[in-house]
Design an enzyme around this catalytic site. Structure first.
Site, PDB file in Angstrom:
ATOM      1  N   HIS A  40      -7.292 -29.806  41.804  1.00 35.49           N
ATOM      2  CA  HIS A  40      -8.600 -30.353  42.168  1.00 35.49           C
ATOM      3  C   HIS A  40      -8.751 -31.806  41.697  1.00 35.49           C
ATOM      4  O   HIS A  40      -9.073 -32.702  42.488  1.00 35.49           O
ATOM      5  CB  HIS A  40      -9.707 -29.488  41.547  1.00 35.49           C
ATOM      6  CG  HIS A  40     -11.088 -29.984  41.796  1.00 35.49           C
ATOM      7  ND1 HIS A  40     -11.905 -29.463  42.770  1.00 35.49           N
ATOM      8  CD2 HIS A  40     -11.817 -30.967  41.190  1.00 35.49           C
ATOM      9  CE1 HIS A  40     -13.068 -30.102  42.768  1.00 35.49           C
ATOM     10  NE2 HIS A  40     -13.039 -31.014  41.803  1.00 35.49           N
ATOM     11  N   GLU A  41      -8.528 -32.020  40.416  1.00 37.14           N
ATOM     12  CA  GLU A  41      -8.727 -33.368  39.873  1.00 37.14           C
ATOM     13  C   GLU A  41      -7.735 -34.360  40.468  1.00 37.14           C
ATOM     14  O   GLU A  41      -8.060 -35.540  40.644  1.00 37.14           O
ATOM     15  CB  GLU A  41      -8.637 -33.345  38.348  1.00 37.14           C
ATOM     16  CG  GLU A  41      -9.720 -32.537  37.663  1.00 37.14           C
ATOM     17  CD  GLU A  41     -11.138 -32.932  38.066  1.00 37.14           C
ATOM     18  OE1 GLU A  41     -11.353 -34.113  38.426  1.00 37.14           O
ATOM     19  OE2 GLU A  41     -12.025 -32.068  38.042  1.00 37.14           O
ATOM     20  N   HIS A  72      -9.103 -35.806  43.623  1.00 40.42           N
ATOM     21  CA  HIS A  72      -9.932 -36.990  43.349  1.00 40.42           C
ATOM     22  C   HIS A  72      -9.054 -38.221  43.134  1.00 40.42           C
ATOM     23  O   HIS A  72      -9.356 -39.320  43.626  1.00 40.42           O
ATOM     24  CB  HIS A  72     -10.769 -36.758  42.095  1.00 40.42           C
ATOM     25  CG  HIS A  72     -11.966 -35.891  42.280  1.00 40.42           C
ATOM     26  ND1 HIS A  72     -12.916 -36.097  43.253  1.00 40.42           N
ATOM     27  CD2 HIS A  72     -12.395 -34.799  41.576  1.00 40.42           C
ATOM     28  CE1 HIS A  72     -13.871 -35.191  43.148  1.00 40.42           C
ATOM     29  NE2 HIS A  72     -13.576 -34.380  42.144  1.00 40.42           N
ATOM     30  N   HIS A 115      -7.839 -39.720  46.278  1.00 41.02           N
ATOM     31  CA  HIS A 115      -8.925 -40.452  46.936  1.00 41.02           C
ATOM     32  C   HIS A 115      -9.019 -41.879  46.386  1.00 41.02           C
ATOM     33  O   HIS A 115      -9.291 -42.837  47.124  1.00 41.02           O
ATOM     34  CB  HIS A 115     -10.238 -39.690  46.694  1.00 41.02           C
ATOM     35  CG  HIS A 115     -11.339 -40.030  47.639  1.00 41.02           C
ATOM     36  ND1 HIS A 115     -12.588 -39.447  47.561  1.00 41.02           N
ATOM     37  CD2 HIS A 115     -11.420 -40.886  48.679  1.00 41.02           C
ATOM     38  CE1 HIS A 115     -13.371 -39.915  48.503  1.00 41.02           C
ATOM     39  NE2 HIS A 115     -12.683 -40.799  49.189  1.00 41.02           N
TER      40      HIS A 115
END
Length: 701
Positions: A489-490, A493, A496
């Site tokens: 998940h992290e 980020h 991105h």
């Protein structure tokens, strides 16, 4: 302004008292390290206040030169000039914020508390500057001649000023400044209270026999934690950021499970210094007053007005759509768990909240011949990172990663990697900080030390921070499946931010609406269970053999097990967040616990067996700043990411072509257009399709 000057004078005196000289303050000049990475070998706590003071002074002078420019307002002399301002201040605050979250010593917390009102006042001095706004409005009114990022920057800057109160009367602006300053101080106070309260809620255990069920590694960690707390010979079970710590599923001692969960649920709710009820009720009161001042019916209405959802009704509709299916599945799963537990505990046994994880883990073993202990030997952090996360990023996007041990870090255990594009072009620096430390705020997050901008010629310097239990000395770092998901998940980020390719920092990377920014991270979670990726990283820590296909099949078959609980605790937290945000101005809450119960009951979510993922008293997302009236964004963006993953599955899955398309159309574009258009351009959908989320959660066919 008088208050700002007074604050600056006070901080100047404080800075003068620091023993270390600030003549060679490394924050005052851009770092000479690769990527302008912070030189943590030189940065000291005493450098921050002088740097922030100087950063404010310089930016105020830069704004003064904009407002006093005798020439007519243009994009170049107003909007672009504003975008270029505040470089020193942004650098110092980005580093301070990163350190306070990841290694917030008492000294850094004090500096954070001292600088918070100063920075709040400075923000108001910019966004409520009438002369500056008049020039920005003049450019905005003539924006027909602008295009691309210039147009988008102008529109967003104008909208931001209006959103923050630029159209208010001078009297109302002064009132807003007071409110903003008090909220900022209270949010910092709340964060520090929760950090202290979570630490204080750890459960001390006298006898090792009471820890039956925990692994040797977990028992060793508990013994070490107790020793560090001055209780050598005992065992300390530390709390997690969320309501339920993972180890509760392993404890055979039912009374100890109860003690752990009740300590977690009741933390920060007492009358001691860690009690947050007075802090949060005041924050909620101030937010409602602020919203009314800005012309909105509630804080949620104001907070959502610049998000994808736009209105609170859209969020409440999302909850209403998901709650019935979740409620039915929770009831079904609770009945199944109760019956399962009664097989061994007797017909009189009544399932309680502290029993859910324990019996769910054993039911999972019975139904799928699988539990976390079966997976743990294959889930070792280093392999997950290098052979899972980095491997998937290479297959999808062509990225490669090189360790950079020469780059100074801020704490032991932090590692740095240089990221290279498919053509070997340097893209970014990526820091990992995975293990819990006493000075770290709970949770997991991604942020930037340096923002990408072609205007400034900067590439992203990004960090991921988590709170995984540190391994026992000499042992591998085994992770739970939830921890593995958090890593993926992290890193979503991080991608991105890594792929940011904007001219302006304001539009760069993850600087998007909150209810879009969680989409790339949740989308990246899907690759955790991709067959090729999973077999590449899930290798036995002793033999190096990949996870057997039989175990992979069991792992995937059990993927939807427990999803009713996960969705239920999430929906409950969304409901609590929105309840606080929807309070009308003038409302005073005197009983926080009763307020929570009423909100959950009204929403049809009073799950006694499924506590909220966060209760108000320790809800850092909401009362620590950043996600107030925004916790819904995880569910909102889950719908988006499931729709995007459906597209991937329909077009060949994990391929370089699909990864490149996703990069080009979505996660490299920052906030250069209304973000909903990125979703539509990629999927072809004009509206998100809720059925994808229900299917992925196992709540619909």
């Amino acid at each position: 302004m008088k208050r700002l000057i007074a604050t600056l004078s006070l901080l100047a005196m404080l800075a003068a008292c620091h023993s270390s000289s600030t003549k060679e303050n490394p924050l005052l000049t851009e770092s000479t390290l690769d990527y302008h990475a912070p030189d943590f070998s030189k940065i000291r706590p005493e450098h921050f206040i002088p740097a922030i003071e100087e950063g404010i002074r310089i930016q105020l002078a830069e704004i003064d030169s904009i407002t006093k420019n005798p020439e007519a307002p243009t994009f170049e002399n107003t909007v672009l000039a504003y975008e270029k301002s505040g470089r020193l201040l942004a650098r110092a605050t980005a580093i301070l914020s990163g350190l306070v979250g990841a290694d917030g010593t008492e000294e850094l917390q004090k500096i954070d508390e001292e600088t918070t009102p100063m920075l709040s006042d400075h923000q108001d001095a910019l966004l409520l500057n009438e002369k500056l706004f008049a020039r920005i409005k003049a450019v905005y009114d003539q924006r027909a001649s602008l295009k691309g990022e210039d147009l988008r920057l102008t529109e967003l800057l104008y909208d931001q000023f209006v959103h923050e109160g630029a159209l208010l009367s001078p009297q109302d602006k002064e009132e807003l400044k007071k409110i903003n300053s008090e909220i900022a101080v209270l949010q910092t106070k709340f964060t520090n209270q929760v950090n202290a309260g979570t630490k204080a809620a750890a459960v001390l255990v006298d006898r090792v026999e009471d820890l039956d069920g925990l692994s040797e590694e977990a028992i060793a960690r508990a013994a070490e934690a107790a020793t560090q707390a001055g209780q050598k010979g005992k065992y300390l079970l530390e709390q997690a950021n969320t309501t339920r710590p993972g180890y509760i599923a392993e404890l055979n001692n039912r009374d100890l499970r109860r003690r752990v969960l009740e300590a977690s649920l009741n933390r920060c709710s007492g009358s001691d210094s860690t009690g947050t009820h007075a802090t949060i009720t005041r924050i909620a009161e101030l937010r409602a007053t602020k919203a009314k001042l800005l012309g909105f019916s509630s804080f949620s209405a104001w907070a959502l007005s610049d998000q994808m959802a736009q209105r609170p009704e859209a969020v409440l509709r999302l909850v209403d759509q998901l709650a019935p299916a979740c409620r039915a599945k929770v009831a079904e799963d609770a009945a199944e768990l109760q019956a399962f537990a009664q097989k061994t505990e007797g017909k009189e046994f009544k399932l309680e909240a502290w029993d859910w994880d324990y019996y769910a883990e054993r039911l999972k073993k019975e139904k799928f011949d699988l539990n976390e202990s079966d997976l743990k030997p294959y889930f070792v952090l280093d392999s997950i990172l290098e052979n899972g996360i980095f491997f998937a990023a290479n297959r999808l996007y062509g990225l490669t990663f090189k360790p950079r041990p020469d780059i100074p870090v801020y704490a032991d255990g932090v590692k740095v990697y240089e990221v290279f594009d498919k053509d070997n072009t340097p893209l970014a620096l990526f820091y990992t900080d995975y293990f819990r430390r006493p000075t770290k705020t709970g949770g997991a997050w991604m942020s930037n030390f340096v923002q990408q901008s072609t205007l400034f010629g900067t590439k992203p310097v990004i960090y991921n921070v988590c709170n995984f239990p540190a391994p026992a000395k000499g042992a591998p770092a085994f992770l739970s499946s939830d921890n593995v998901e958090t890593m993926f998940h992290e890193f979503g980020h991080a991608l991105h931010g890594i792929f940011a390719s904007q001219k302006y920092e304001t539009l760069s990377g993850t600087n998007t609406p909150r209810d879009f920014v969680e989409m790339p991270s949740q989308f990246n979670e899907h690759w955790m269970t991709d067959s090729v990726v999973l077999r590449n990283y899930a290798r036995h820590y002793q033999t190096g053999e990949p996870m057997p296909q039989e175990l992979i099949d069991k792992f995937k078959a059990s993927a939807n097990f427990g999803q009713s609980y996960a969705l239920g605790e999430n929906l409950a937290s969304v409901t609590i967040d929105m309840a606080w945000g929807l309070l009308p101005a003038g409302t005073k809450i005197t009983d926080v616990d009763a307020f929570e119960r009423e909100a959950l009951t009204k929403s049809g979510l009073p799950f006694t067996l499924v506590p909220p993922r966060y209760r108000s008293a320790y809800y850092l997302h909401v009362f620590g700043g950043g996600y107030a009236s925004g916790y819904y964004s995880y569910l909102w963006t889950e719908v988006l990411d499931d729709n995007i993953f459906d597209w991937f599955q329909a077009h060949g899955g994990m391929t370089r072509e699909n990864g490149q398309r996703f990069r080009d159309l979505v996660i490299s574009r920052g906030n250069t257009k209304p973000v909903g258009t990125f979703f539509t351009e990629f999927t072809g959908l004009t509206e998100p399709d809720m059925s994808s989320l229900l299917r992925s959660r196992g709540l619909a066919k």
